[in-house]
Design an enzyme around this catalytic site. Structure first.
Site, short mmCIF file in Angstrom:
data_model
loop_
_atom_site.label_atom_id
_atom_site.label_comp_id
_atom_site.label_asym_id
_atom_site.label_seq_id
_atom_site.Cartn_x
_atom_site.Cartn_y
_atom_site.Cartn_z
N MET A 168 24.24 38.32 59.36
CA MET A 168 22.82 38.66 59.46
C MET A 168 22.67 40.18 59.35
SD MET A 168 21.01 35.89 61.89
CE MET A 168 21.49 36.54 63.46
N HIS A 174 29.28 45.69 61.45
CA HIS A 174 30.15 46.55 62.27
C HIS A 174 31.61 46.20 61.96
CE1 HIS A 174 30.51 42.94 64.62
NE2 HIS A 174 29.22 42.92 64.88
N GLY A 188 33.64 44.34 63.37
CA GLY A 188 33.95 42.91 63.46
C GLY A 188 33.71 42.23 62.12
N HIS A 189 32.54 42.52 61.51
CA HIS A 189 32.26 41.96 60.19
C HIS A 189 33.28 42.47 59.17
CE1 HIS A 189 28.06 41.88 61.96
NE2 HIS A 189 28.22 40.64 61.59
N GLN A 202 16.93 30.31 63.20
CA GLN A 202 17.86 30.21 64.32
C GLN A 202 17.42 31.03 65.54
OE1 GLN A 202 21.15 32.00 61.85
NE2 GLN A 202 21.80 32.86 63.81
N GLN A 205 29.44 28.49 67.98
CA GLN A 205 28.96 28.42 66.59
C GLN A 205 30.09 28.00 65.65
OE1 GLN A 205 26.23 31.29 64.47
NE2 GLN A 205 28.15 32.19 63.81
N VAL A 219 36.79 41.27 67.59
CA VAL A 219 37.18 42.69 67.51
C VAL A 219 36.50 43.40 68.67
CG1 VAL A 219 37.13 44.78 66.10
CG2 VAL A 219 37.41 42.55 65.00
#
Ligand code: PAF
Length: 281
Positions: free
Chosen positions: A30, A34, A36-37, A61, A153, A176
């Site tokens: 979305m 960061h 993590g992505h 959502q 999820q 992360v």
């Protein structure tokens, strides 16, 4: 990197990649990207020939209008991160492109969607399943990458793929964390400096609870996490559940499963933060 806004254009590019024998990786996001992505994109780039990253704040959502309105949007910075990580396509469609008409589909992932976020955010997982299935139909990826931070999820998406009989391998990637242990999340950007400091206690308590769990019962450990976090000014636990990592159903003792995970949601400065920790795997 190509920037694409329509499914039609995306499919032309993907057909071409497939005709050259390339495997396709999809990283649904979305935006507000960061580290993590970035780790998901890196994994896709190393495992597949052609990586598509979707950047779409999915309205279906969100069960809270303000949450949707305040969700961080940073498309220019997202582009720069994706270029650096070697993604091939950034797919950033409009709401009209993804929902030319209202999506009336109702999914049922019982019992996975009847606990935790499923109770506290009614309709959330239905919206996630709507958009992720649309992305899977549009991209037809060989692999799709999701972070373990959104533990529930991930389990639900695996289940959806089974239910719909889709030919895509779901790859779960580790959380992360920042140096102070805080799990990376797009929502961290919404925290004030002071709240961000306080929020670091969430993961600290979770990690401490792994030590505590060694000589305490599961119920005592659950209570320890809730009480310790609630005792910190500025933090309020919405729920903490220690569950079987596959069924997401609560376990009563440490011997009830070989895969045990604690999932938490905490409010800090008006921001809803989630995290989880593995006790047994
Ligand atoms: O995890 C997220 O960012 C979203 O829920 C997802 C999977 C991209 C669907 O909108």
């Amino acid at each position: 990197m190509l920037k694409i806004n329509t499914i039609k254009e995306l499919q032309i590019v993907l057909d071409q990649a497939r005709s050259q024998g390339k495997t396709i990786g999809l990283v649904p996001t979305m935006g507000a990207l960061h580290k993590g992505h970035a780790s998901l994109v890196r994994r896709s780039v190393s495992q597949t020939d052609f990586t598509v990253v979707s950047d779409f704040v999915n309205p279906t959502q969100f069960n809270d209008k303000n949450d949707l309105k305040n969700y961080p949007r940073t498309l220019d910075a997202d582009c720069a991160l994706l270029e650096k990580e070697g993604a091939h396509v950034l797919f950033a469609p409009s709401v009209e492109e993804m929902y030319p008409e209202p999506d009336m589909r109702q999914f049922d992932f019982t019992p996975l969607d009847k606990v935790m976020e499923g109770i506290h955010r009614p309709g959330h997982f239905n919206g996630v399943a709507q958009i992720v299935s649309k992305l899977f139909y549009a991209v037809k990826p060989d692999f799709a990458y999701f972070g373990e931070k959104d533990f529930q999820q991930l389990a639900i998406i695996r289940r959806m793929v089974e239910q719909l009989g889709l030919d895509v391998e779901i790859v779960g990637c580790p959380i992360v964390r920042e140096e102070d242990g805080m799990a990376l999340s797009s929502r961290n950007a919404l925290l004030s400096k002071a709240d961000r400091k306080i929020a670091a206690n969430i993961s600290k308590v979770l990690f401490n609870s792994r030590v505590y769990a060694k000589d305490h019962s599961l119920a005592q450990t659950e209570q320890y996490v809730v009480d310790t976090i609630n005792s910190i000014q500025g933090l309020e636990v919405e729920y903490y559940e220690i569950v079987d990592g596959t069924t997401l159903q609560r376990v009563r003792t440490w011997d009830d499963s070989h895969y045990i995970v604690g999932c938490i949601t905490v409010h800090c400065g008006g921001v809803r933060l989630i995290d989880n920790i593995k006790y047994k795997e």
